[in-house]
Design a protein around this motif. Structure first.
Motif, PDB file in Angstrom:
ATOM      1  N   PHE A 100     -10.690  19.476 -21.412  1.00 23.46           N
ATOM      2  CA  PHE A 100     -10.637  20.860 -20.932  1.00 23.46           C
ATOM      3  C   PHE A 100     -11.130  20.975 -19.493  1.00 23.46           C
ATOM      4  N   PHE A 101     -12.330  20.428 -19.228  1.00 25.29           N
ATOM      5  CA  PHE A 101     -12.874  20.543 -17.874  1.00 25.29           C
ATOM      6  C   PHE A 101     -12.074  19.713 -16.872  1.00 25.29           C
ATOM      7  N   GLY A 102     -11.541  18.574 -17.307  1.00 20.58           N
ATOM      8  CA  GLY A 102     -10.690  17.784 -16.411  1.00 20.58           C
ATOM      9  C   GLY A 102      -9.429  18.527 -16.047  1.00 20.58           C
ATOM     10  N   TYR A 103      -8.839  19.215 -17.015  1.00 24.82           N
ATOM     11  CA  TYR A 103      -7.626  19.982 -16.744  1.00 24.82           C
ATOM     12  C   TYR A 103      -7.916  21.172 -15.832  1.00 24.82           C
ATOM     13  N   VAL A 104      -9.079  21.815 -16.019  1.00 23.36           N
ATOM     14  CA  VAL A 104      -9.419  22.970 -15.196  1.00 23.36           C
ATOM     15  C   VAL A 104      -9.699  22.543 -13.754  1.00 23.36           C
ATOM     16  N   TYR A 105     -10.471  21.454 -13.568  1.00 24.89           N
ATOM     17  CA  TYR A 105     -10.877  21.076 -12.212  1.00 24.89           C
ATOM     18  C   TYR A 105      -9.865  20.186 -11.503  1.00 24.89           C
ATOM     19  N   ILE A 106      -9.193  19.304 -12.204  1.00 16.21           N
ATOM     20  CA  ILE A 106      -8.295  18.351 -11.550  1.00 16.21           C
ATOM     21  C   ILE A 106      -6.833  18.712 -11.786  1.00 16.21           C
ATOM     22  N   GLY A 107      -6.508  19.120 -12.982  1.00 19.25           N
ATOM     23  CA  GLY A 107      -5.128  19.469 -13.295  1.00 19.25           C
ATOM     24  C   GLY A 107      -4.577  18.533 -14.360  1.00 19.25           C
ATOM     25  N   PRO A 108      -3.267  18.527 -14.525  1.00 21.71           N
ATOM     26  CA  PRO A 108      -2.653  17.707 -15.570  1.00 21.71           C
ATOM     27  C   PRO A 108      -2.866  16.210 -15.374  1.00 21.71           C
ATOM     28  N   GLU A 109      -3.135  15.781 -14.137  1.00 18.98           N
ATOM     29  CA  GLU A 109      -3.371  14.356 -13.891  1.00 18.98           C
ATOM     30  C   GLU A 109      -4.593  13.853 -14.671  1.00 18.98           C
ATOM     31  N   ALA A 110      -5.571  14.721 -14.873  1.00 19.45           N
ATOM     32  CA  ALA A 110      -6.773  14.327 -15.628  1.00 19.45           C
ATOM     33  C   ALA A 110      -6.416  14.019 -17.078  1.00 19.45           C
ATOM     34  N   LEU A 111      -5.508  14.811 -17.646  1.00 22.96           N
ATOM     35  CA  LEU A 111      -5.094  14.556 -19.030  1.00 22.96           C
ATOM     36  C   LEU A 111      -4.343  13.237 -19.141  1.00 22.96           C
ATOM     37  N   TYR A 112      -3.460  12.958 -18.160  1.00 23.94           N
ATOM     38  CA  TYR A 112      -2.731  11.697 -18.192  1.00 23.94           C
ATOM     39  C   TYR A 112      -3.676  10.513 -18.008  1.00 23.94           C
ATOM     40  N   THR A 113      -4.649  10.673 -17.133  1.00 20.86           N
ATOM     41  CA  THR A 113      -5.616   9.606 -16.913  1.00 20.86           C
ATOM     42  C   THR A 113      -6.422   9.348 -18.186  1.00 20.86           C
TER      43      THR A 113
END
Length: 136
Positions: A100-113
């Motif tokens: 959740f926080f990765g998606y909010v701060y970084i975007g969809p790239e955080a989910l893929y990572t």
């Protein structure tokens, strides 16, 4: 007027209590007398009665008291830290929170990572697990 029916309808239940007389003094005297009698029989000062009466004279306390503290973990279950449901629940919660926080701060790239990291970790786990089984 009631119409005929093939179904039974629920009737209200009535409260009906049968009072009993309870004398706590008499109950305590009977328990103390039975206890003293057992102690005297254990010391050998009075002869033992048959075993049936001894079972009837026994003090009956709460059978649930201390039952949970006397028992241990269920035998046959693994007590590994990894298999504990609390740890698994914590890991799942942390992954969801991180996603959740990765998606909010970084975007969809955080989910893929995170997806690639977890897939790599799963492959490494399976590799070592299969490698350990092949030795046996």
């Amino acid at each position: 007027m009631k119409f005929p029916s093939i179904f039974r309808t629920a009737k209200p239940m009535r409260f009906d209590i049968q009072p009993r007389y309870y004398d706590p003094v008499k109950e305590e005297i009977a328990q103390r007398t039975a206890k003293i009698k057992r102690e005297l029989q254990a010391d050998g000062k009075i002869p033992l009665e048959n075993e049936d009466s001894e079972v009837l004279n026994r003090d009956y306390g709460s059978s649930i008291r201390g039952a949970f503290t006397q028992g241990g973990p269920i035998k046959g279950r693994s007590s590994s830290v990894v298999s504990s449901t609390g740890i698994i629940r914590l890991v799942i919660f942390m992954v969801l929170l991180g996603a959740f926080f990765g998606y909010v701060y970084i975007g969809p790239e955080a989910l893929y990572t995170m997806l690639f990291i977890f897939m790599g970790g799963a492959l490494v786990y399976l590799f070592f697990r299969l490698k350990g089984k092949s030795r046996r």
